[in-house]
Design a protein around this motif. Structure first.
Motif, mmCIF file in Angstrom:
data_model
loop_
_atom_site.group_PDB
_atom_site.id
_atom_site.type_symbol
_atom_site.label_atom_id
_atom_site.label_comp_id
_atom_site.label_asym_id
_atom_site.label_seq_id
_atom_site.Cartn_x
_atom_site.Cartn_y
_atom_site.Cartn_z
ATOM 1 N N LEU A 243 0.813 -1.215 0.000
ATOM 2 C CA LEU A 243 0.000 0.000 0.000
ATOM 3 C C LEU A 243 0.847 1.266 0.000
ATOM 4 O O LEU A 243 0.531 2.218 -0.712
ATOM 5 N N HIS A 244 1.909 1.287 0.814
ATOM 6 C CA HIS A 244 2.720 2.494 0.928
ATOM 7 C C HIS A 244 4.143 2.131 1.331
ATOM 8 O O HIS A 244 4.353 1.263 2.186
ATOM 9 N N TYR A 245 5.109 2.806 0.707
ATOM 10 C CA TYR A 245 6.517 2.681 1.082
ATOM 11 C C TYR A 245 6.974 4.009 1.682
ATOM 12 O O TYR A 245 6.769 5.078 1.089
ATOM 13 N N ASP A 246 7.616 3.945 2.829
ATOM 14 C CA ASP A 246 8.319 5.095 3.396
ATOM 15 C C ASP A 246 9.801 4.735 3.346
ATOM 16 O O ASP A 246 10.279 3.887 4.105
ATOM 17 N N LEU A 247 10.510 5.353 2.405
ATOM 18 C CA LEU A 247 11.907 5.014 2.150
ATOM 19 C C LEU A 247 12.828 6.084 2.728
ATOM 20 O O LEU A 247 12.656 7.275 2.446
ATOM 21 N N THR B 172 1.743 3.934 -2.887
ATOM 22 C CA THR B 172 2.157 5.325 -2.761
ATOM 23 C C THR B 172 3.490 5.370 -2.015
ATOM 24 O O THR B 172 3.923 4.378 -1.421
ATOM 25 N N TYR B 173 4.138 6.550 -2.033
ATOM 26 C CA TYR B 173 5.518 6.629 -1.522
ATOM 27 C C TYR B 173 5.783 7.927 -0.767
ATOM 28 O O TYR B 173 5.308 9.001 -1.165
ATOM 29 N N ASP B 174 6.580 7.813 0.293
ATOM 30 C CA ASP B 174 7.362 8.913 0.838
ATOM 31 C C ASP B 174 8.815 8.508 0.668
ATOM 32 O O ASP B 174 9.209 7.394 1.066
ATOM 33 N N ILE B 175 9.628 9.378 0.081
ATOM 34 C CA ILE B 175 11.039 9.072 -0.168
ATOM 35 C C ILE B 175 11.882 10.184 0.434
ATOM 36 O O ILE B 175 11.762 11.354 0.048
ATOM 37 N N ARG B 176 12.711 9.821 1.402
ATOM 38 C CA ARG B 176 13.541 10.778 2.138
ATOM 39 C C ARG B 176 15.002 10.509 1.786
ATOM 40 O O ARG B 176 15.504 9.405 2.024
ATOM 41 N N ILE B 177 15.663 11.517 1.238
ATOM 42 C CA ILE B 177 17.026 11.360 0.725
ATOM 43 C C ILE B 177 17.978 12.194 1.570
ATOM 44 O O ILE B 177 17.754 13.384 1.801
ATOM 45 N N ASP B 178 19.055 11.558 1.993
ATOM 46 C CA ASP B 178 20.084 12.172 2.832
ATOM 47 C C ASP B 178 21.409 12.023 2.089
ATOM 48 O O ASP B 178 21.848 10.906 1.804
ATOM 49 N N ALA B 179 22.039 13.157 1.743
ATOM 50 C CA ALA B 179 23.276 13.137 0.957
ATOM 51 C C ALA B 179 24.204 14.247 1.459
ATOM 52 O O ALA B 179 23.785 15.108 2.246
ATOM 53 N N PRO B 180 25.465 14.248 1.020
ATOM 54 C CA PRO B 180 26.363 15.319 1.445
ATOM 55 C C PRO B 180 25.852 16.706 1.050
ATOM 56 O O PRO B 180 25.170 16.880 0.035
ATOM 57 N N GLU C 287 4.918 10.916 -3.237
ATOM 58 C CA GLU C 287 4.104 10.533 -4.391
ATOM 59 C C GLU C 287 2.787 9.981 -3.873
ATOM 60 O O GLU C 287 2.741 8.885 -3.308
ATOM 61 N N ARG C 288 1.717 10.739 -4.053
ATOM 62 C CA ARG C 288 0.411 10.361 -3.518
ATOM 63 C C ARG C 288 -0.345 9.394 -4.415
ATOM 64 O O ARG C 288 -1.355 8.819 -3.988
ATOM 65 N N ARG C 289 0.086 9.262 -5.661
ATOM 66 C CA ARG C 289 -0.615 8.385 -6.586
ATOM 67 C C ARG C 289 0.090 7.040 -6.662
ATOM 68 O O ARG C 289 1.320 6.966 -6.550
#
Length: 467
Positions: free
Chosen positions: A55-59, A185-193, A220-222
């Motif tokens: 249903l949903h990914y929180d990355l 659907t997705y939440d994608i959290r990116i951590d970089a320098p 991404e809600r869709r």
């Protein structure tokens, strides 16, 4: 997905490696059973997983470009579709350090790219549950001629990473049910320098820098297929705004790339608005582009909301990838054998764009493509309706797929044809579809029997006569 001019000449032969279904000794609770290790796709038997619906990914993705290491935390919310004693996740190469189901530590084993998770107590059919996976390592791209002879997936660049995963590489960077039939659907959290920008799907929720790191949260809600997810990281010049039709747009371009006559932002805006008239309302919250300096990738990909280009591509490629937002992204294939529903439609969109611009009619494009291949060409030997894994991205799938649509248009007439396209995208919006469903809808809209047409152009392995 569109291949670059140079990549068209690369070999596409690939020996089909059929993995044996993994067997795990799981003590099933009464009335419960393990979920299947794959959805049964004939091209990728172990991709996707049975027994639950994602249903949903929180990355959460933390990346170090210097070492290439990724540290990830994925929380998957899913619904059990049967009483489950165990279930699988797809994850290639990376090392899992812990898995929790509904907050409780779960046992897990690994066989190849399959992670089998055994929760402390069974999951009941219909139950919503969460799976939190902590993992890490150095993701490696996949290689081989399946995608135009190019590397694909998680591809390290000079300053970050270019992430484009069709068809089977999402599981190189996050644990998932890695098949387009299981959208979420997705939440994608990116951590970089610090100094790098993380670009992903949907809309940007927040971004900031702290303690030498750069953070970005995208949502991404869709519903989205796993292979369309991205976490591309690098130095980018970003331009934001809205299209003339009012759709938010976000375009990120690597400043190392030479500027040229192609205005990616302007073409993206124009094409998004035009396709919204032809194919139906734009299905997502934002349009845009990611243009990175990744010469080893000989393709572009229809990443949901922001097509990813490994260089500054031409106008034809941009309109191709944007049409995929309807054909491939919103309406996705139910199994990979139906890939012409993505690529044939996007190639035909290129012909429609030229017609719209007044440079060449779709009929003339069809005749040129038809005449360019002699009857003894291998081009005609591929069964487009089921091209097989080793040739699923062969030019015949693109070009002969587009030919099929032009023959259909000439058979049923423009009025029915241009009613059919938005009806198709509306009927299967955010879902999955098959060739058989498209044929049935074409017959319903046109009031004609069309089985002979689709059989001739999609299923035969000889050059058809011109209609």
């Amino acid at each position: 997905m569109a291949l670059s001019r140079s990549a068209r000449h690369r070999t596409r032969l690939l020996a089909l490696a059929t993995a044996a279904a993994s067997g795990f000794a799981v003590a099933a609770a009464p009335g419960a059973a393990p979920g299947a290790p794959g959805v049964g796709d004939s091209y990728f038997p172990l991709l996707g997983n049975g027994g639950y619906d994602a249903l949903h990914y929180d990355l959460g993705v933390s990346y170090d470009p210097a070492s290439g290491r990724l540290d990830g935390r994925t929380t998957l919310t899913a619904r059990a579709t049967q009483d489950l004693s165990a279930f699988n996740l797809d994850l290639q190469k990376l090392t899992v350090t812990s898995i929790r189901v509904n907050g409780h530590r779960a046992e897990f084993t690994r066989s190849g790219d399959e992670i089998t998770v055994t929760p402390g107590k069974r999951l009941r059919e219909g139950e919503r549950f969460t799976v939190k996976v902590v993992y890490g390592g150095v993701p490696l791209p996949l290689s081989g001629p399946i995608v135009f002879g190019s590397d694909y997936g998680w591809m390290k660049t000079k300053d970050g990473v270019f992430v484009a995963c069709e068809p089977n590489a999402a599981s190189t960077w996050f644990p998932s049910s890695d098949h387009p039939s299981d959208k979420a659907t997705y939440d994608i959290r990116i951590d970089a320098p610090k100094g790098l920008t993380g670009v992903s799907n949907g809309r940007l929720v927040s971004s900031y820098e702290r303690d030498g790191r750069s953070y970005a949260h995208w949502r991404e809600r869709r519903p989205m297929a796993t292979y369309l997810a991205t976490a591309t990281i690098g130095k980018f010049d970003v331009r934001r705004g809205t299209t003339p039709g009012g759709i938010p747009i976000y375009v990120a371009i690597d400043p190392a790339l030479p500027t040229g006559p192609v205005d990616v932002y302007a073409i993206t805006a124009e094409a998004t608005d035009y396709w919204s008239q032809v194919f139906g309302p734009y299905p997502f919250e934002e349009t845009g582009a990611i243009v990175d300096d990744m010469p080893q990738a000989g393709f572009s990909l229809e990443v949901q909301t922001k097509p990813a280009y490994s260089a500054v591509r031409n106008e034809t490629t941009i309109v191709h990838e944007l049409s995929h937002q309807w054909f491939g992204d919103s309406v996705s294939v139910e199994r990979w054998k139906h890939i012409w529903l993505n690529e044939g439609f996007a190639t035909y969109a290129q012909w429609l764009w030229a017609e719209h611009k007044g440079t060449r009619s779709a009929h003339d494009a069809f005749v040129a493509a038809y005449n360019a291949r002699p009857a003894d060409s291998d081009f005609w030997k591929i069964k487009v309706a089921d091209p097989q894994r080793d040739t699923m991205f062969a030019s015949a799938v693109y070009q002969r797929g587009a030919m099929t649509l032009q023959v259909l248009r000439e058979r049923i007439g423009d009025k029915a044809f241009f009613k059919l396209l938005p009806t198709w995208t509306k009927l299967h919006r955010y879902g999955n579809a098959t060739t058989e469903q498209f044929v049935a809808l074409a017959e319903k809209v046109s009031g004609q029997r069309l089985g002979d047409l689709f059989h001739t152009w999609l299923e035969t392995t000889t050059k058809p006569p011109l209609p």
